[in-house]
Scaffold this motif. Structure first.
Motif, mmCIF file in Angstrom:
data_model
loop_
_atom_site.group_PDB
_atom_site.id
_atom_site.type_symbol
_atom_site.label_atom_id
_atom_site.label_comp_id
_atom_site.label_asym_id
_atom_site.label_seq_id
_atom_site.Cartn_x
_atom_site.Cartn_y
_atom_site.Cartn_z
ATOM 1 N N GLU A 1 41.183 15.733 1.856
ATOM 2 C CA GLU A 1 39.600 16.532 0.955
ATOM 3 C C GLU A 1 39.943 15.904 -0.633
ATOM 4 O O GLU A 1 40.596 16.285 -1.284
ATOM 5 N N ALA A 2 38.687 16.417 -1.066
ATOM 6 C CA ALA A 2 39.054 16.365 -2.786
ATOM 7 C C ALA A 2 39.057 17.509 -3.337
ATOM 8 O O ALA A 2 39.224 17.712 -2.614
ATOM 9 N N LYS A 3 40.354 16.760 -4.696
ATOM 10 C CA LYS A 3 40.712 18.273 -4.738
ATOM 11 C C LYS A 3 40.109 18.684 -5.773
ATOM 12 O O LYS A 3 39.428 18.014 -5.773
ATOM 13 N N THR A 4 40.101 20.439 -6.026
ATOM 14 C CA THR A 4 38.915 20.872 -6.228
ATOM 15 C C THR A 4 39.702 21.020 -7.609
ATOM 16 O O THR A 4 41.183 21.078 -8.011
ATOM 17 N N ILE A 5 39.003 20.202 -9.251
ATOM 18 C CA ILE A 5 39.928 20.417 -9.982
ATOM 19 C C ILE A 5 40.340 21.991 -10.776
ATOM 20 O O ILE A 5 39.130 22.796 -10.704
ATOM 21 N N ASP A 6 41.114 22.926 -11.891
ATOM 22 C CA ASP A 6 41.297 23.561 -12.250
ATOM 23 C C ASP A 6 41.850 23.127 -13.566
ATOM 24 O O ASP A 6 42.883 22.929 -13.361
ATOM 25 N N PHE A 7 41.071 23.530 -14.777
ATOM 26 C CA PHE A 7 41.111 23.211 -15.584
ATOM 27 C C PHE A 7 41.750 24.152 -16.600
ATOM 28 O O PHE A 7 42.773 23.867 -17.737
ATOM 29 N N ASP A 8 42.362 25.192 -15.879
ATOM 30 C CA ASP A 8 43.317 25.866 -16.366
ATOM 31 C C ASP A 8 44.665 25.614 -16.046
ATOM 32 O O ASP A 8 45.794 26.389 -17.060
ATOM 33 N N HIS A 9 44.720 24.543 -15.294
ATOM 34 C CA HIS A 9 46.315 24.702 -14.569
ATOM 35 C C HIS A 9 47.108 23.292 -14.334
ATOM 36 O O HIS A 9 47.281 22.886 -13.781
ATOM 37 N N LEU A 10 45.691 22.293 -15.192
ATOM 38 C CA LEU A 10 45.577 21.089 -14.948
ATOM 39 C C LEU A 10 46.837 20.432 -15.978
ATOM 40 O O LEU A 10 47.396 21.848 -17.351
ATOM 41 N N ASN A 11 47.896 19.279 -15.620
ATOM 42 C CA ASN A 11 49.157 18.762 -17.030
ATOM 43 C C ASN A 11 48.492 18.852 -18.402
ATOM 44 O O ASN A 11 47.206 18.669 -18.258
ATOM 45 N N ASP A 12 48.871 18.694 -19.903
ATOM 46 C CA ASP A 12 48.663 18.861 -20.497
ATOM 47 C C ASP A 12 48.359 17.101 -21.241
ATOM 48 O O ASP A 12 47.632 16.914 -21.796
ATOM 49 N N ALA A 13 48.671 16.370 -20.212
ATOM 50 C CA ALA A 13 48.367 15.019 -20.985
ATOM 51 C C ALA A 13 47.052 14.760 -19.150
ATOM 52 O O ALA A 13 48.294 14.808 -18.169
ATOM 53 N N VAL A 14 46.140 14.392 -19.233
ATOM 54 C CA VAL A 14 45.337 13.695 -18.279
ATOM 55 C C VAL A 14 44.779 12.742 -18.968
ATOM 56 O O VAL A 14 44.505 11.929 -19.466
ATOM 57 N N LEU A 15 45.180 11.664 -17.569
ATOM 58 C CA LEU A 15 44.290 10.336 -17.708
ATOM 59 C C LEU A 15 42.733 10.393 -17.477
ATOM 60 O O LEU A 15 43.088 10.871 -15.976
ATOM 61 N N ILE A 16 41.706 9.831 -17.937
ATOM 62 C CA ILE A 16 40.663 9.913 -17.109
ATOM 63 C C ILE A 16 40.381 8.052 -17.153
ATOM 64 O O ILE A 16 40.218 7.658 -18.351
ATOM 65 N N LEU A 17 39.679 7.540 -16.340
ATOM 66 C CA LEU A 17 39.602 5.878 -15.494
ATOM 67 C C LEU A 17 37.794 6.306 -15.719
ATOM 68 O O LEU A 17 37.260 6.709 -14.973
ATOM 69 N N ASP A 18 36.836 5.780 -16.667
ATOM 70 C CA ASP A 18 35.676 5.056 -16.650
ATOM 71 C C ASP A 18 35.000 4.337 -15.992
ATOM 72 O O ASP A 18 35.025 3.087 -16.812
ATOM 73 N N GLN A 19 34.614 4.178 -15.070
ATOM 74 C CA GLN A 19 34.419 2.819 -14.474
ATOM 75 C C GLN A 19 35.173 1.720 -14.202
ATOM 76 O O GLN A 19 34.516 0.326 -14.949
ATOM 77 N N VAL A 20 36.381 1.983 -14.013
ATOM 78 C CA VAL A 20 37.436 0.935 -13.306
ATOM 79 C C VAL A 20 37.011 0.723 -12.176
ATOM 80 O O VAL A 20 36.862 1.322 -11.250
ATOM 81 N N GLN A 21 36.622 -0.954 -12.546
ATOM 82 C CA GLN A 21 35.962 -1.602 -11.165
ATOM 83 C C GLN A 21 36.338 -2.816 -10.361
ATOM 84 O O GLN A 21 36.797 -2.991 -8.972
ATOM 85 N N ASP A 22 38.114 -3.008 -10.806
ATOM 86 C CA ASP A 22 38.991 -3.540 -9.773
ATOM 87 C C ASP A 22 40.222 -3.514 -9.781
ATOM 88 O O ASP A 22 40.774 -2.107 -10.163
ATOM 89 N N PRO A 23 40.067 -3.427 -8.022
ATOM 90 C CA PRO A 23 40.841 -2.569 -7.300
ATOM 91 C C PRO A 23 42.047 -3.174 -8.132
ATOM 92 O O PRO A 23 43.225 -2.005 -7.896
ATOM 93 N N GLY A 24 42.564 -4.099 -8.157
ATOM 94 C CA GLY A 24 44.505 -4.503 -8.777
ATOM 95 C C GLY A 24 44.442 -3.483 -10.041
ATOM 96 O O GLY A 24 46.002 -2.765 -10.334
ATOM 97 N N ASN A 25 43.554 -3.237 -10.486
ATOM 98 C CA ASN A 25 43.719 -2.725 -12.176
ATOM 99 C C ASN A 25 44.027 -1.213 -11.802
ATOM 100 O O ASN A 25 45.136 -0.358 -12.230
ATOM 101 N N LEU A 26 42.832 -0.884 -10.957
ATOM 102 C CA LEU A 26 42.902 0.566 -10.483
ATOM 103 C C LEU A 26 44.204 0.859 -10.234
ATOM 104 O O LEU A 26 45.053 2.197 -10.269
ATOM 105 N N GLY A 27 44.816 0.352 -9.166
ATOM 106 C CA GLY A 27 46.421 0.883 -8.054
ATOM 107 C C GLY A 27 47.354 0.111 -9.101
ATOM 108 O O GLY A 27 47.859 1.552 -9.427
ATOM 109 N N THR A 28 47.192 -0.673 -9.658
ATOM 110 C CA THR A 28 48.264 -0.389 -11.239
ATOM 111 C C THR A 28 48.518 0.751 -12.156
ATOM 112 O O THR A 28 49.388 0.887 -12.476
ATOM 113 N N ILE A 29 46.908 0.686 -12.483
ATOM 114 C CA ILE A 29 46.675 2.373 -13.146
ATOM 115 C C ILE A 29 47.526 3.820 -13.110
ATOM 116 O O ILE A 29 48.186 3.855 -13.230
ATOM 117 N N ILE A 30 47.191 3.657 -11.651
ATOM 118 C CA ILE A 30 47.421 4.543 -10.848
ATOM 119 C C ILE A 30 49.655 4.944 -10.790
ATOM 120 O O ILE A 30 49.849 6.261 -10.538
#
Lengths: 264, 264
Positions: free
Chosen positions: A104-133
Motif C-alpha cells: 500500500e502507498a505509504k503515507t508521508i509524515d513530515f514530522d518523522h522523516l529522516n533529516d536527509a531526504v532524496l527527491i526524484l523529479d521525473q527520473v524516467q530510465d528504469p535502470g537509473n531509478l533502480g540504481t538510485i534507490i
C-alpha cells in the motif's frame, strides 16, 4: 502439500502473470513480479507478502530448499523451463519468480522523516531509478520521494537494478508542488543537482550545516523542472574536468549522497 | 550536391545499416552507427570519420543546418520517417543517424599513460560501461583499459550511455593478464573495488600517495576475476550503512574516481 505444475506457455495463469510486466497490469492485479533467486530471497527476508513462487525444479532445487527453511508457509508452483523462459524478461532466463502483493502507498509524515531526504523529479530510465534507490539504501538515505512522472518502482528493470533495496527504503509517490512546500515548512533546506549560473560546487558547500535537507535529482534529458527550481534553496554542481557535459543522474545522485551522509 | 533519398525500409543500404547494431556486423563493415542529434554533433566536433549522416528532413532541419556549418564536407542522405523508425533502437525514435568508421585499436604506451588509469574486468551491462566511460571523462580518467569479456564499446546502448565520451577518453582492449603486469612493471599501484577480508575502506586509504595507480572495476555479478585479484596491491570498499549488499559497478567506480582524482 502437493505442488501444482504448469507445463504450457498458454496456461491462463502464465498469461495473467505476463500482464504484471506492465504498470497497468500491476495496478489491476495489485501484484508485482520478482525475477531471479536473489530478489526472491530478499523478498522472503523482508517478509514481503508473497502470493506464489514459480520455479523450475531441475535447476532451482538448492534455492527452493533454502526458501522453505526461511519460511515454511510459502506457496510454490512448478513450471517447465519453457514456461520460465516465456516469463523471463532477462537474457539469462531466470528459473525462479515470485509474485508479491503491491504494498500500500505509504503515507508521508513530515514530522518523522529522516533529516536527509532524496527527491526524484521525473527520473524516467528504469535502470537509473533502480540504481538510485539501491545507492540511497547503501548511503543511508531512507526516505525517497518519487515525484509524478517518475518511472514506476515495480517495473521489472527497476526491480533488477534496485536489488531489493525497495524493501529497505521508504518510498512516497507525491506531487512535488505539494511535497516540497511541506518539506520547507518543516525546515528542510532544498538542494538540487542542477547546473546553472547560481550553482555552487558541491564539494565547497556545507549542506550538513543546514540541519535538515532534501536533495532533488532531475530528469535525464531536462534536469529539474522549473517549478521545482523555483522552490530550491541552492543548486549544486559536481566539479568535472573532462569533456563530459554532465553526469548520469544516478552518478550525480551517488556523489552528492556520498558527500552529504545523513547524520542519523 | 543533390542528396539521395531513401524511402523504403526494404532498401539494401538500410538492411546493411541494421547489421551495425551487432558486434559482428560492425567488425565486418568496419563501421558503427550513432543515433540522435547529440551524438552526431559530438562526432562532428570530435572530427570522427563520418561516412554518412541519415536524417528525416521534416524534423531535422535545424540540426542539419548546424552540422553543415560545422563541416561543409559532411555527406548526407535523406530518409523517410518510416525508414528512420525502422533503424531506431530507442523508444523515442530518433530522426538523425551517423555512420562512422570504427577507429583503429589504439596501441598502449605504458611509458606515456596518465598516472591514474581505469581498468574494466568483464563489465557486461552496456549501460554500466557507457556510464563508466562518461564518468571517467568527467573525473579526468583519460586512459581506460577494457579487459577481455567487457561489452563492446560501440554497442548502441553503450554509445547512448557514453554520451560521446569515447571521443575524449583513450580506450584500450587488452588481456588483463598481460596489461596488469605491464602496469606493475611501470610502477602502477593496482587497486580493485572488491569486498573481501583484506579490503580497506576507500575513504581511509591514501591511494594518491602511491604516485601512479590503476583502479580495477569488476563484473556486475562476479566482481573482479581471481586472476586479477591475485595481482592486486589493495582491495578497497566503499563504506555503506544500509541493507544494500553492494553498489552498482558504475556507482562504485564513480565514487572511487571522485575520491582519487588524477593529479595531472
Amino acid at each position: 502439500m502437493v505442488e501444482k505444475i504448469i507445463t504450457s506457455v498458454q496456461n491462463a495463469r502464465i498469461k495473467e502473470l505476463k500482464k504484471l510486466f506492465t504498470r497497468k497490469g500491476r495496478k489491476k492485479a495489485g501484484q508485482y513480479i520478482l525475477e531471479g533467486p536473489h530478489l526472491v530471497d530478499m523478498a522472503i527476508q523482508a517478509k514481503a507478502d508473497i502470493d506464489m513462487i514459480y520455479y523450475v525444479p531441475e535447476s532451482s532445487h538448492a534455492h527452493i530448499e533454502k526458501f522453505k527453511s526461511m519460511d515454511d508457509n510459502l506457496p510454490f508452483t512448478q513450471v517447465t523451463p519453457e514456461v520460465a523462459k516465456s516469463l523471463s524478461q532477462t537474457e539469462q532466463h531466470q528459473d525462479i519468480f515470485a509474485v508479491a502483493t503491491l504494498p500500500e502507498a505509504k503515507t508521508i509524515d513530515f514530522d518523522h522523516l529522516n533529516d536527509a531526504v532524496l527527491i526524484l523529479d521525473q527520473v524516467q530510465d528504469p535502470g537509473n531509478l533502480g540504481t538510485i534507490i539501491r545507492t540511497a539504501d547503501a548511503f543511508g538515505y531512507r526516505d525517497v520521494i518519487l515525484g509524478k512522472g517518475t518511472v514506476d518502482l515495480f517495473n521489472d528493470k527497476v526491480l533488477r537494478s534496485m536489488q531489493g533495496s525497495h524493501f529497505a527504503v521508504n518510498t512516497y509517490e507525491l506531487d512535488l508542488d505539494e511535497a516540497i512546500p511541506a518539506l520547507k515548512a518543516h525546515d528542510y533546506f532544498i538542494a538540487t543537482t542542477e547546473l546553472n549560473d547560481q550553482a555552487h560546487a558541491s564539494n565547497a558547500f556545507d549542506l550538513q550545516s543546514k540541519g535538515k535537507w532534501a536533495i532533488v535529482l532531475g530528469n535525464e534529458g531536462n534536469g529539474v523542472s522549473q517549478l521545482v527550481q523555483d522552490m530550491t534553496d541552492v543548486s549544486l554542481y559536481i566539479p568535472m574536468v573532462g569533456s563530459a557535459e554532465s553526469l548520469n543522474v544516478a552518478i550525480a545522485g551517488a556523489i552528492v549522497m556520498y558527500q552529504f551522509p545523513p547524520k542519523s
